[in-house]
Design a protein around this motif. Structure first.
Motif, PDB file in Angstrom:
ATOM      1  N   ILE A  30      -0.875 -15.121   4.694  1.00  0.00           N
ATOM      2  CA  ILE A  30       0.123 -14.152   4.692  1.00  0.00           C
ATOM      3  C   ILE A  30      -0.327 -12.711   4.896  1.00  0.00           C
ATOM      4  O   ILE A  30      -1.025 -12.360   3.452  1.00  0.00           O
ATOM      5  CB  ILE A  30       1.303 -14.156   3.685  1.00  0.00           C
ATOM      6  N   ASN A  31      -0.195 -11.951   5.826  1.00  0.00           N
ATOM      7  CA  ASN A  31      -0.676 -10.697   5.736  1.00  0.00           C
ATOM      8  C   ASN A  31       0.509  -9.674   5.488  1.00  0.00           C
ATOM      9  O   ASN A  31       1.600  -9.578   6.134  1.00  0.00           O
ATOM     10  CB  ASN A  31      -1.304  -9.952   7.141  1.00  0.00           C
ATOM     11  N   ILE A  32       0.625  -8.698   4.389  1.00  0.00           N
ATOM     12  CA  ILE A  32       1.608  -7.807   3.990  1.00  0.00           C
ATOM     13  C   ILE A  32       1.203  -6.534   4.447  1.00  0.00           C
ATOM     14  O   ILE A  32      -0.002  -5.996   3.841  1.00  0.00           O
ATOM     15  CB  ILE A  32       1.841  -7.934   2.616  1.00  0.00           C
ATOM     16  N   TYR A  33       2.018  -5.734   5.315  1.00  0.00           N
ATOM     17  CA  TYR A  33       1.818  -4.355   5.546  1.00  0.00           C
ATOM     18  C   TYR A  33       2.978  -3.807   4.954  1.00  0.00           C
ATOM     19  O   TYR A  33       4.065  -3.887   5.319  1.00  0.00           O
ATOM     20  CB  TYR A  33       1.919  -4.398   7.171  1.00  0.00           C
ATOM     21  N   VAL A  34       2.687  -2.452   4.392  1.00  0.00           N
ATOM     22  CA  VAL A  34       3.873  -1.797   3.592  1.00  0.00           C
ATOM     23  C   VAL A  34       3.526  -0.010   4.259  1.00  0.00           C
ATOM     24  O   VAL A  34       2.357   0.065   4.351  1.00  0.00           O
ATOM     25  CB  VAL A  34       3.647  -1.857   2.277  1.00  0.00           C
ATOM     26  N   TRP A  35       4.765   0.309   4.628  1.00  0.00           N
ATOM     27  CA  TRP A  35       4.582   1.835   5.184  1.00  0.00           C
ATOM     28  C   TRP A  35       5.379   2.512   3.996  1.00  0.00           C
ATOM     29  O   TRP A  35       6.599   1.899   3.948  1.00  0.00           O
ATOM     30  CB  TRP A  35       5.544   2.075   6.420  1.00  0.00           C
ATOM     31  N   ASP A  36       4.913   3.265   3.523  1.00  0.00           N
ATOM     32  CA  ASP A  36       5.424   3.972   2.243  1.00  0.00           C
ATOM     33  C   ASP A  36       5.976   5.488   2.757  1.00  0.00           C
ATOM     34  O   ASP A  36       5.321   6.436   3.108  1.00  0.00           O
ATOM     35  CB  ASP A  36       4.484   4.415   1.103  1.00  0.00           C
ATOM     36  N   ASN A  37       7.547   5.639   3.093  1.00  0.00           N
ATOM     37  CA  ASN A  37       8.046   6.791   3.418  1.00  0.00           C
ATOM     38  C   ASN A  37       8.556   7.730   2.455  1.00  0.00           C
ATOM     39  O   ASN A  37       8.414   9.037   2.800  1.00  0.00           O
ATOM     40  CB  ASN A  37       9.662   6.406   4.299  1.00  0.00           C
ATOM     41  N   SER A  38       8.104   7.430   1.183  1.00  0.00           N
ATOM     42  CA  SER A  38       8.477   8.484   0.152  1.00  0.00           C
ATOM     43  C   SER A  38       7.207   8.863  -0.629  1.00  0.00           C
ATOM     44  O   SER A  38       7.236   9.354  -1.600  1.00  0.00           O
ATOM     45  CB  SER A  38       9.617   8.133  -0.892  1.00  0.00           C
ATOM     46  N   GLY A  39       5.961   8.080  -0.418  1.00  0.00           N
ATOM     47  CA  GLY A  39       4.741   8.476  -1.318  1.00  0.00           C
ATOM     48  C   GLY A  39       4.818   8.043  -2.573  1.00  0.00           C
ATOM     49  O   GLY A  39       4.018   8.508  -3.329  1.00  0.00           O
ATOM     50  N   ASP A  40       5.623   6.965  -2.976  1.00  0.00           N
ATOM     51  CA  ASP A  40       5.529   6.849  -4.508  1.00  0.00           C
ATOM     52  C   ASP A  40       5.095   5.189  -4.838  1.00  0.00           C
ATOM     53  O   ASP A  40       5.194   4.553  -5.811  1.00  0.00           O
ATOM     54  CB  ASP A  40       7.052   6.828  -5.045  1.00  0.00           C
ATOM     55  N   VAL A  41       4.547   4.511  -3.532  1.00  0.00           N
ATOM     56  CA  VAL A  41       4.182   3.110  -3.888  1.00  0.00           C
ATOM     57  C   VAL A  41       2.624   3.193  -4.352  1.00  0.00           C
ATOM     58  O   VAL A  41       1.839   4.078  -3.850  1.00  0.00           O
ATOM     59  CB  VAL A  41       4.066   2.299  -2.603  1.00  0.00           C
ATOM     60  N   PRO A  42       2.240   2.407  -5.364  1.00  0.00           N
ATOM     61  CA  PRO A  42       1.067   2.712  -6.174  1.00  0.00           C
ATOM     62  C   PRO A  42       0.053   2.050  -5.088  1.00  0.00           C
ATOM     63  O   PRO A  42       0.213   1.001  -4.612  1.00  0.00           O
ATOM     64  CB  PRO A  42       1.125   1.955  -7.312  1.00  0.00           C
ATOM     65  N   ALA A  43      -1.276   2.619  -5.060  1.00  0.00           N
ATOM     66  CA  ALA A  43      -2.380   2.042  -4.123  1.00  0.00           C
ATOM     67  C   ALA A  43      -2.616   0.988  -4.672  1.00  0.00           C
ATOM     68  O   ALA A  43      -3.149   0.146  -4.166  1.00  0.00           O
ATOM     69  CB  ALA A  43      -3.398   3.254  -3.957  1.00  0.00           C
ATOM     70  N   ALA A  44      -2.582   0.673  -5.916  1.00  0.00           N
ATOM     71  CA  ALA A  44      -2.812  -0.501  -6.566  1.00  0.00           C
ATOM     72  C   ALA A  44      -2.370  -1.884  -5.746  1.00  0.00           C
ATOM     73  O   ALA A  44      -2.848  -2.979  -6.255  1.00  0.00           O
ATOM     74  CB  ALA A  44      -2.377  -0.928  -8.038  1.00  0.00           C
ATOM     75  N   ILE A  45      -1.222  -1.830  -5.016  1.00  0.00           N
ATOM     76  CA  ILE A  45      -0.806  -2.884  -4.176  1.00  0.00           C
ATOM     77  C   ILE A  45      -1.549  -3.460  -3.160  1.00  0.00           C
ATOM     78  O   ILE A  45      -1.674  -4.695  -2.680  1.00  0.00           O
ATOM     79  CB  ILE A  45       0.492  -2.750  -3.407  1.00  0.00           C
ATOM     80  N   GLU A  46      -2.782  -2.766  -2.922  1.00  0.00           N
ATOM     81  CA  GLU A  46      -3.749  -3.131  -2.039  1.00  0.00           C
ATOM     82  C   GLU A  46      -4.569  -4.217  -2.787  1.00  0.00           C
ATOM     83  O   GLU A  46      -5.014  -5.129  -2.131  1.00  0.00           O
ATOM     84  CB  GLU A  46      -4.543  -2.104  -1.467  1.00  0.00           C
ATOM     85  N   GLY A  47      -4.823  -4.007  -4.124  1.00  0.00           N
ATOM     86  CA  GLY A  47      -5.435  -5.017  -4.733  1.00  0.00           C
ATOM     87  C   GLY A  47      -4.661  -6.421  -4.867  1.00  0.00           C
ATOM     88  O   GLY A  47      -5.283  -7.493  -5.293  1.00  0.00           O
ATOM     89  N   LEU A  48      -3.409  -6.286  -4.817  1.00  0.00           N
ATOM     90  CA  LEU A  48      -2.716  -7.384  -4.745  1.00  0.00           C
ATOM     91  C   LEU A  48      -2.639  -8.064  -3.382  1.00  0.00           C
ATOM     92  O   LEU A  48      -1.967  -9.289  -3.205  1.00  0.00           O
ATOM     93  CB  LEU A  48      -1.243  -7.075  -5.165  1.00  0.00           C
ATOM     94  N   GLY A  49      -3.011  -7.612  -2.170  1.00  0.00           N
ATOM     95  CA  GLY A  49      -3.117  -8.194  -1.145  1.00  0.00           C
ATOM     96  C   GLY A  49      -2.345  -7.439   0.029  1.00  0.00           C
ATOM     97  O   GLY A  49      -2.310  -8.265   0.852  1.00  0.00           O
ATOM     98  N   ALA A  50      -2.031  -6.468  -0.020  1.00  0.00           N
ATOM     99  CA  ALA A  50      -1.100  -5.661   0.806  1.00  0.00           C
ATOM    100  C   ALA A  50      -1.794  -4.690   1.424  1.00  0.00           C
ATOM    101  O   ALA A  50      -2.811  -4.049   0.933  1.00  0.00           O
ATOM    102  CB  ALA A  50       0.203  -4.933   0.058  1.00  0.00           C
ATOM    103  N   HIS A  51      -1.591  -4.163   2.562  1.00  0.00           N
ATOM    104  CA  HIS A  51      -2.238  -3.151   3.506  1.00  0.00           C
ATOM    105  C   HIS A  51      -1.095  -1.782   3.247  1.00  0.00           C
ATOM    106  O   HIS A  51      -0.032  -1.999   3.677  1.00  0.00           O
ATOM    107  CB  HIS A  51      -2.418  -3.414   5.019  1.00  0.00           C
TER     108      HIS A  51
END
Length: 196
Positions: free
Chosen positions: A25-46
């Protein structure tokens, strides 16, 4: 591939990524408000963002262009979905070549059905939906628009599933997901009309 668009819901995005992350499963996240922590990339999301709010349609289109799987899941951050449930929805789509998409039955936390499934709009249906005093005149149209005749405890074909949680067959959608002329509302309606 799972596409998630965030606007002011960073904790919900992190929870979604944690439930879905893993092999295949590839997870792609677009952050429209700039408040998602970059640490989610370590959880496996782009994680992607821009300097402005692109709204749902344009952000989803960007993620769709980056993804490549033959099956693409659109997921609102507030929908609670795990890997097993996502797999079951995708299996329905894989096993039914007539379907361009598959969506689950959406429930509130107390187990009540959420009213997300609709028929495609007509003038009477939209008037009845948006102008409550007119509903007595358009009662039948309103009931049909909201699928009040639908059995919710069985698999069914519907005209307009909700983009809140929807797995799509890429070869039916084509290269463009949403029309950016509908930045926030009715983009899933336009998609359903195009694919029916």
């Amino acid at each position: 591939d799972v596409l998630i668009v965030n606007f002011l819901t960073p904790d919900l995005v992190v929870d979604s990524v944690r439930r879905l992350a893993g092999p295949d499963i590839n997870i792609y996240v677009w952050d429209n408000s700039g408040d998602v922590p970059a640490a989610i990339e370590g959880l496996g999301a782009h994680l992607f963002s821009d300097s402005k709010n692109l709204y749902f349609a344009a952000a989803s289109n960007r993620l769709y262009e980056m993804s490549s799987s033959p099956y693409v899941a659109l997921l609102n951050p507030d929908v609670i979905l795990d890997r097993t449930q996502l797999g079951s929805i995708t299996e329905v789509l894989i096993n039914d070549e007539r379907a361009w998409g598959a969506a689950p039955r959406l429930l509130d936390v107390d187990g009540r059905d959420q009213q997300y499934v609709r028929r495609l709009p007509t003038i009477g249906r939209v008037v009845a939906d948006r102008v409550p005093p007119a509903r007595p005149l358009f009662r039948r149209a309103h009931r049909r628009y909201w699928y009040e005749d639908l059995r919710r405890d069985a698999d069914s074909y519907v005209e307009q599933p909700a983009a809140a949680c929807l797995v799509l067959r890429r070869d039916r959608v084509g290269s463009v997901l949403f029309d950016p002329a509908y930045p926030l509302f009715f983009n899933d309606t336009d998609l359903a009309r195009r694919l029916l």
